[in-house]
Write an enzyme that holds these catalytic residues in place. Structure first.
Site, short mmCIF file in Angstrom:
data_model
loop_
_atom_site.label_atom_id
_atom_site.label_comp_id
_atom_site.label_asym_id
_atom_site.label_seq_id
_atom_site.Cartn_x
_atom_site.Cartn_y
_atom_site.Cartn_z
N ASP A 83 0.69 -1.08 -0.06
CA ASP A 83 0.01 -0.05 0.08
C ASP A 83 0.58 1.28 0.06
O ASP A 83 0.38 2.17 -0.24
CB ASP A 83 -0.87 -0.04 1.50
CG ASP A 83 -1.44 -1.50 1.54
OD1 ASP A 83 -2.31 -1.58 0.18
OD2 ASP A 83 -1.46 -2.09 2.25
N HIS A 128 -4.58 -3.79 6.61
CA HIS A 128 -4.10 -4.16 4.95
C HIS A 128 -5.45 -4.32 4.21
O HIS A 128 -5.70 -5.33 4.56
CB HIS A 128 -2.86 -4.64 5.12
CG HIS A 128 -2.42 -5.10 3.50
ND1 HIS A 128 -2.67 -4.37 2.64
CD2 HIS A 128 -2.94 -6.27 2.82
CE1 HIS A 128 -2.57 -5.07 1.41
NE2 HIS A 128 -2.79 -6.39 1.78
#
Lengths: 325, 325
Positions: free
Chosen positions: A159, A187
């Site tokens: 990410d 996440h």
């Protein structure tokens, strides 16, 4: 020649590991002078495919690859492991509820946590990649009471890298010019990719992009990037996930550059009011193999709300697997 | 910062390239201080999948990756290219005769050869990986008359690495102890992996393994290794092929180690009585970016017969595509 470092990898016949193992064996993790032994864990049904991967590893004649262990027994896979990439996880199947998914993976990571606790090197660094990564890491940690909680983390580096890449492209800048991007939270699609402290060429990022793009486009695109890649490729991110796993572990070993930080999901100590005991993604610096959560960042109301949303999701995940904690 | 090097890759949405592109972008080809631009060629039907690969490349935030070009036009893909990995080829489909396969690929490589001839950097190094690689390289070469034939080769490095790995395992030696393995002929099941000149720890290999193993097991296992991997993985070799392509190109750029050689399929100059004008795998040394076929090796009758068998196959392939030469 240095003695070999033992690197355990789970889900070893999967797509992410297929992109990971050859880079580890080539020296991309520990450098061109460090021999490695790969300790590969798979479920019994995947051992045939794993044999094929091992053939291909042999077929590379990697000078650094001093040994390969394949097994379906975590006690063997993790024996003496200095690093563990926990990539294998059960994906959500048809008709499976979110709670079922959490539970089936919690069972896997409870077993693996116990095995790591029993047989891994006492300084083993453990990176959980398999989803739901944060809660899987929490299960691992709680089942490995003899290991230092500092040595267990989950991956939000993918990410982080996605956010860095998107910001660089938006600004027409090289990725190396981007610093201090932060991923907060889980996440998952509730993560909060935060540009409030980010710099591009040393100048605050939010002075270089408009707020509407940041709030209404950038955040959602980072959160949903995984689905976008699946839509284009027809498969989930593999090479970029493997690359992020390498990057996460390299940073953990070799440290963050001066003036910059990275994002890691680690045990919350209550920083920024996040509930202690969750595995939550924070901006961290790393030095001498130890991470430290970046302190004293100013958090505005917009950020606070998104950080809380992801915290709430992690709390609900924790409740769903409370029986194993 | 050095100016970026332009690297063209065909079949860019395929499995081998998926294992190749991320390693190039990470610096595994040209080193950690050399920026690169990837010039990615695909057929129109695969451009959606290629978009997904490009997303993942972006999502790695590679500092060395200074640009990505995607196109279905070879004239764009190869414009100014310093290196070209020709990986894309049409696989054999149901009901397709061998001659049909040769022809359909010959058409592809004729177009690509013409485009390279027209627009690539004049010192471009071209590596053909797509099968039938040797004959595809021959088509490329014959359609690129303005390029130096020295700069066009086909890959037998995967076979070479497989042979090195198998010999090392047979001897219980590290792969770094193995030298002077040779692959002769075609990248196909007629290839001849030759241990007559090979050394393990500086001692002739054939003094350390028995001749029956060498002649009746080793040679066949190298020749059929691709099928063995497919049987185990359910897919053809990808990561090991990509690794061999990197190794081939790195050796071509940085040279062979003193006292050792590698195997490359290059234009025959008549060495060892092999028909001039074929693209045939020879043992070669590389220095200053130029290969030289290793001369004066003794060839016994057994070797001679196998070398001729593979030469005959390459001659028949050449006849099948004569219209494009």
């Amino acid at each position: 020649m240095k003695p070999p470092v033992h690197i355990a990898v789970t889900g070893a016949a999967g797509q992410i590991t297929y992109a990971l193992l050859f880079r580890i064996a080539a020296g991309d993790l520990l450098g061109a002078d460090q021999p490695v032994v790969l300790r590969l864990l798979e479920v019994p049904a995947a051992m045939g495919g794993l044999d094929g991967v091992v053939m291909e590893l042999h077929d590379c004649a990697f000078p650094l690859l001093h040994g390969i262990v394949t097994t379906d027994d975590p006690q063997i896979a993790f024996a003496g492991a200095h690093y563990a990439f926990l990539v294998g996880a059960t994906p959500r199947g048809p008709g499976m509820e979110r709670k079922d998914l959490l539970q089936v993976n919690a069972d896997i990571f409870a077993v693996q946590g116990k095995a790591l606790n029993a047989v891994a090197d006492r300084a083993v660094k453990i990176l959980v990649v398999g989803n739901p990564a944060n809660t899987n890491a929490l299960i691992t940690l709680r089942n490995a009471p003899d290991l230092n909680p500092q040595n267990i983390s989950a991956m939000t580096r993918l990410d982080h890298n996605r956010a860095v890449g998107m910001l660089a492209r938006r600004c027409g800048a090289p990725v190396a010019a981007v610093q201090r991007v932060s991923i907060w939270g889980n996440h998952s699609t509730t993560q909060y990719p935060d540009l409030n402290h980010a710099l591009v060429d040393g100048v605050p990022a939010l002075e270089q992009v408009d707020e509407t793009w940041y709030r209404e486009q950038f955040i959602g695109e980072v959160q949903k990037r995984g689905a976008t890649v699946i839509a284009a490729r027809g498969k989930s991110s593999a090479a970029s996930a493997a690359n992020a796993a390498l990057g996460h572990m390299r940073t953990w070993i070799f440290g963050t550059p001066a003036g910059d930080w990275t994002s890691m999901s680690v045990l919350s100590d209550g920083s920024y009011g996040i509930a202690p005991g969750l595995i939550y993604s924070f901006p961290v610096t790393v030095s001498n193999g130890r991470y430290a959560i970046v302190q004293n960042l100013s958090i505005d109301d917009f950020s606070r709300r998104l950080m809380r949303d992801s915290e709430d999701e992690l709390k609900s995940e924790r409740e769903a697997v409370a029986g194993l904690l």
